[in-house]
Design a protein around this motif. Structure first.
Motif, PDB file in Angstrom:
ATOM      1  N   THR A  92      34.564  36.191  43.153  1.00  0.00           N
ATOM      2  CA  THR A  92      34.711  37.437  42.409  1.00  0.00           C
ATOM      3  C   THR A  92      34.233  37.223  40.982  1.00  0.00           C
ATOM      4  O   THR A  92      34.110  36.089  40.506  1.00  0.00           O
ATOM      5  CB  THR A  92      36.171  37.911  42.386  1.00  0.00           C
ATOM      6  N   LEU A 117      44.915  40.357  43.374  1.00  0.00           N
ATOM      7  CA  LEU A 117      45.261  40.033  41.995  1.00  0.00           C
ATOM      8  C   LEU A 117      46.773  40.148  41.852  1.00  0.00           C
ATOM      9  O   LEU A 117      47.336  41.248  41.974  1.00  0.00           O
ATOM     10  CB  LEU A 117      44.562  40.991  41.029  1.00  0.00           C
ATOM     11  N   VAL A 124      41.065  43.373  44.273  1.00  0.00           N
ATOM     12  CA  VAL A 124      39.927  43.507  43.367  1.00  0.00           C
ATOM     13  C   VAL A 124      39.047  44.669  43.809  1.00  0.00           C
ATOM     14  O   VAL A 124      39.121  45.135  44.952  1.00  0.00           O
ATOM     15  CB  VAL A 124      39.093  42.200  43.333  1.00  0.00           C
TER      16      VAL A 124
END
Length: 289
Positions: A92, A117, A124
């Motif tokens: 990411t 997250l 995400v």
């Protein structure tokens, strides 16, 4: 052996109706996030006390989760050749790194917890996720950005012990990065699974994150469930942080086949659990996404 296999297959077919008890002795396990997200320790089922979600793992210089101390069989393999060329690094833009693998020219399978997250408590944005096929050092065969991903609705990242059997995500890429004959077919049927089945496990792991390292001589050891009753494969492969999302593979006369998605490792020795990824028209928890 015939009786043992029959029992094993019957267990698999009836997995959706069984309790969270295991065929094997339960053991502590840890998520396999890459070092950029840290290490989230969990305990399978309700058989052991859960570890704190923010607990740090052991120092990688002295011990690696999923690796038996002083007995590490992993070896570097070439990402340029099958089956490893169908594997890639999922990363990411916030720095998280895991392993993923192609199940079609535009679909990648990985562990769902790699996309979570913890602080904002949400996944995400798909556009911030990238797939680097056959990544090795500073080179890769192909790069694609993710346009969307699919996570089973029952997966709860902050309750991993209750939903680890659903901890996988299917990434949809913005363009094809392989030919159809270069990906892993999801073709193994539940009745083809048997105890001691030879498997291999390889991915981008914590102590060598820029190359694929693999345990080429391990086995499927049994079946277990998470606390929510979702099925997991147990294996004795060596694999540590960063191997989350790696394929648990087997080989027969027709080639390589994926059995599952690596999600958990033992905290003290080799071995872990994988989410089943099987060709299962019957509709159990081992379904293909």
């Amino acid at each position: 052996m015939r009786t043992k296999r029959a029992i094993f297959r019957a267990f698999l077919r009836a997995a959706h109706s069984l309790s969270a008890k295991t065929l094997l002795a339960p053991h502590k396990a840890t998520l396999l996030l890459g070092p950029a997200l840290g290490i989230l320790a969990v305990t399978l089922a309700a058989l052991l006390p859960a570890l704190p979600a923010s607990a740090a793992g052991p120092d990688y210089r002295t011990h690696l989760a999923g690796v038996t101390p002083f007995a590490d069989p992993r070896q570097r393999v070439s990402a340029a050749h099958p089956p490893w060329s169908a594997i890639g690094r999922v990363q990411t833009e916030l720095g998280a790194r895991c392993t993923g693998f192609l199940i079609s020219p535009v679909l990648v399978e990985t562990a769902a917890h790699c996309l979570w997250l913890a602080k904002p408590a949400h996944f995400v944005q798909p556009g911030s996720v990238h797939f680097l096929r056959a990544y090795s050092g500073n080179t890769f065969m192909a790069h694609a950005r993710v346009v969307r991903f699919i996570v089973p609705p029952g997966y709860t990242p902050d309750k991993e012990s209750q939903s680890a059997g659903l901890d996988h995500a299917t990434l949809v890429l913005d363009h094809p990065v392989a030919r159809p004959d270069e990906v892993f077919p999801v073709s193994t049927k539940p009745e083809e699974i048997h105890p001691d089945m030879p498997v291999v496990l390889g991915g981008y792991e914590q102590n060598m994150p820029d190359v694929i390292t693999a345990d080429l001589h391990c086995h499927l050891t049994g079946l277990t469930h998470d606390g929510g009753g979702n099925l997991l494969f147990s294996h004795d492969c060596t694999g540590t942080h960063g191997s989350s999302g790696a394929p648990l593979l087997t080989q027969d006369s027709s080639g390589w086949h994926v059995l599952g998605v690596q999600v958990l490792a033992s905290t003290a020795h080799a071995g872990g659990q994988a989410v089943p990824l099987l060709n299962n028209p019957g509709g159990t928890s081992a379904d293909q996404p």
